[in-house]
Design an enzyme around this catalytic site. Structure first.
Site, PDB file in Angstrom:
ATOM      1  N   TYR A  14      -1.805  -2.934   2.607  1.00  0.00           N
ATOM      2  CA  TYR A  14      -1.935  -2.129   1.388  1.00  0.00           C
ATOM      3  C   TYR A  14      -3.396  -1.990   0.957  1.00  0.00           C
ATOM      4  CZ  TYR A  14      -1.587  -1.202  -3.688  1.00  0.00           C
ATOM      5  OH  TYR A  14      -1.739  -0.711  -4.957  1.00  0.00           O
ATOM      6  N   ILE A  15      -4.037  -3.090   0.619  1.00  0.00           N
ATOM      7  CA  ILE A  15      -5.413  -3.012   0.145  1.00  0.00           C
ATOM      8  C   ILE A  15      -6.354  -2.698   1.306  1.00  0.00           C
ATOM      9  CG2 ILE A  15      -7.277  -4.262  -1.013  1.00  0.00           C
ATOM     10  CD1 ILE A  15      -5.093  -5.887  -2.470  1.00  0.00           C
ATOM     11  N   ASP A  34      -5.884  -5.831  13.290  1.00  0.00           N
ATOM     12  CA  ASP A  34      -4.640  -6.165  12.596  1.00  0.00           C
ATOM     13  C   ASP A  34      -3.580  -6.461  13.644  1.00  0.00           C
ATOM     14  OD1 ASP A  34      -2.162  -5.989  10.954  1.00  0.00           O
ATOM     15  OD2 ASP A  34      -3.493  -5.154   9.429  1.00  0.00           O
ATOM     16  N   LEU A  36      -0.422  -6.338  12.978  1.00  0.00           N
ATOM     17  CA  LEU A  36       0.716  -5.516  12.567  1.00  0.00           C
ATOM     18  C   LEU A  36       1.962  -6.337  12.262  1.00  0.00           C
ATOM     19  CD1 LEU A  36       0.350  -2.408  14.925  1.00  0.00           C
ATOM     20  CD2 LEU A  36      -0.560  -2.744  12.613  1.00  0.00           C
ATOM     21  N   GLY A  39       1.239  -5.473   8.487  1.00  0.00           N
ATOM     22  CA  GLY A  39       0.613  -4.186   8.239  1.00  0.00           C
ATOM     23  C   GLY A  39       1.393  -3.054   8.885  1.00  0.00           C
ATOM     24  N   ASN A  94      -2.336 -19.544   8.636  1.00  0.00           N
ATOM     25  CA  ASN A  94      -2.871 -18.183   8.633  1.00  0.00           C
ATOM     26  C   ASN A  94      -4.043 -18.024   7.672  1.00  0.00           C
ATOM     27  OD1 ASN A  94      -2.553 -15.221   9.424  1.00  0.00           O
ATOM     28  ND2 ASN A  94      -2.492 -15.119   7.187  1.00  0.00           N
ATOM     29  N   SER A 119      -8.044 -14.427  -5.136  1.00  0.00           N
ATOM     30  CA  SER A 119      -6.917 -14.112  -6.014  1.00  0.00           C
ATOM     31  C   SER A 119      -7.023 -14.844  -7.339  1.00  0.00           C
ATOM     32  CB  SER A 119      -5.608 -14.520  -5.318  1.00  0.00           C
ATOM     33  OG  SER A 119      -4.514 -14.485  -6.201  1.00  0.00           O
ATOM     34  N   TYR A 143      -0.058 -20.701  -1.857  1.00  0.00           N
ATOM     35  CA  TYR A 143      -0.846 -19.471  -1.711  1.00  0.00           C
ATOM     36  C   TYR A 143      -2.167 -19.580  -2.461  1.00  0.00           C
ATOM     37  CZ  TYR A 143      -2.472 -14.761  -2.770  1.00  0.00           C
ATOM     38  OH  TYR A 143      -3.254 -13.647  -2.950  1.00  0.00           O
ATOM     39  N   LYS A 147      -6.247 -19.875  -1.004  1.00  0.00           N
ATOM     40  CA  LYS A 147      -7.360 -19.017  -1.423  1.00  0.00           C
ATOM     41  C   LYS A 147      -8.530 -19.853  -1.935  1.00  0.00           C
ATOM     42  CE  LYS A 147      -5.758 -14.810  -0.726  1.00  0.00           C
ATOM     43  NZ  LYS A 147      -6.405 -13.847   0.173  1.00  0.00           N
ATOM     44  N   ARG A 223       0.147  -9.071 -17.880  1.00  0.00           N
ATOM     45  CA  ARG A 223      -0.652  -9.091 -16.668  1.00  0.00           C
ATOM     46  C   ARG A 223      -1.732  -8.004 -16.721  1.00  0.00           C
ATOM     47  NH1 ARG A 223       1.424 -13.212 -16.568  1.00  0.00           N
ATOM     48  NH2 ARG A 223       2.688 -14.218 -14.950  1.00  0.00           N
TER      49      ARG A 223
END
Length: 327
Positions: A14-15, A34, A36, A39, A94, A119, A143, A147, A223
């Site tokens: 997306y980004i 990528d 995939l 993605g 990852n 994030s 998560y 980060k 948010r």
């Protein structure tokens, strides 16, 4: 004078795909790497593409041997909070281990400029708003921890080498490119705005509101939503800063305005003309009541200014994309 090659890792997401588009518009030669796994090849708007894994040194060596890359942008992290709780090792492998592999390959190839997608999850459950970059970082899920771990790694590596980096802490990315050719597509989808719009397209029967008893004006979570194109423009400014000799930095990226879940649903009803039924459910564990960015630092230092500050404008671009996806 020609611009340097930029490698976008995770550019079919997306980004990442919006980043590739903005780089191409700014006349940068772009290479996307990528695997995939998450993605979508059809979201890539151009540039060169190599299907490969940032955790595979051979794939990275091939890219750096084939292209004169001068900067790397990293969008290849797994990003689902709930999934990270259930499968923490997958996230550490990852998001952390593979990023270490990427950094090692970069430094070996003599590449010194790195832009990292961080994030707001690094802050955990902050007790105040808006949040500045100096706020205590105390992530509440794997998560967010991955980060923050990479941010620490970047600090250490930059002190021990010539690496210059920019770490950008996103709040809630939303919307789609105004031309409508690319947009947000996750499987499964977990973000509020696309979930709401999927009700309007008929893909879902209703939208769940997780908790309506928070200490906010209407009882639902607040948010900070930032348009994806505003987000990628900040990356371009960060890239230019690094290429011109700027030092390493960490920035929040948000509009510094909070919208509640109910306000997002109401805005979507106005824009789509659909009733969008909503069902109230129990709170989700770990959802802070308010997450709003203080983005004064990136505005002052890089001259960044968002173009999409009104939530209706953000949702309108997302709606145009979701209508196309549903057709």
């Amino acid at each position: 004078m020609s611009k340097p090659h930029v490698l976008v890792v995770g550019g079919a997401g997306y980004i990442g795909s919006h980043m590739v588009l903005d780089l191409l518009r700014a006349d940068y030669p772009v290479v996307t790497l990528d695997d995939l796994s998450r993605g979508h090849r059809d979201l890539l708007p151009g540039g060169d593409f190599i299907e490969g894994d940032m955790g595979n040194p051979a794939d990275l060596e091939r890219v750096f041997r084939q292209y004169p890359v001068k900067a790397v942008m990293h969008f290849a992290a797994h990003s689902q909070v709930g999934e990270s709780v259930v499968h923490p090792l997958m996230y550490y492998r990852n998001n952390v281990a593979n990023t270490v592999t990427l950094l090692e390959a970069m430094l070996q190839a003599g590449i010194r400029h790195f832009i990292f997608s961080s994030s707001a999850a690094v802050y955990g459950e902050p007790g105040n708003a808006p949040i500045t970059e100096s706020h205590l970082c105390a992530p509440t899920n794997p998560y967010g921890t991955t980060k923050l771990t990479v941010e620490h790694i970047l600090q250490d590596v930059s002190q021990a080498s010539e690496l210059n980096y920019c770490s950008l802490r996103y709040f809630n990315a939303a919307g789609a490119d105004a031309a409508g050719n690319i947009g947000e597509r996750h499987e499964p989808e977990t973000h509020l705005i696309p979930l709401v719009l999927q009700v309007a397209t008929g893909a879902r029967a209703s939208i769940k509101i997780f908790g309506d008893d928070y200490p906010t004006p209407d009882g639902t979570c607040l948010r900070d939503y930032i348009h994806v194109s505003d987000l990628t423009r900040a990356h371009l400014l960060a890239l230019e800063s690094l290429l011109q000799g700027g030092g390493s930095a960490t920035y929040n990226l948000g509009n510094s305005t909070g919208y509640s879940v109910k306000q997002i649903i109401e805005a979507a009803r106005r824009i789509t003309g659909h009733p969008i039924p909503a069902v109230t459910a129990a709170r989700r564990a770990g959802d802070p009541a308010i997450l709003i960015a203080d983005s004064a630092q990136v505005r002052a230092t890089l001259g960044w200014q968002p173009r999409y500050e009104n939530i209706d404008d953000i949702i309108q671009t997302a709606w145009a994309w979701h209508q196309q996806e549903a057709s």
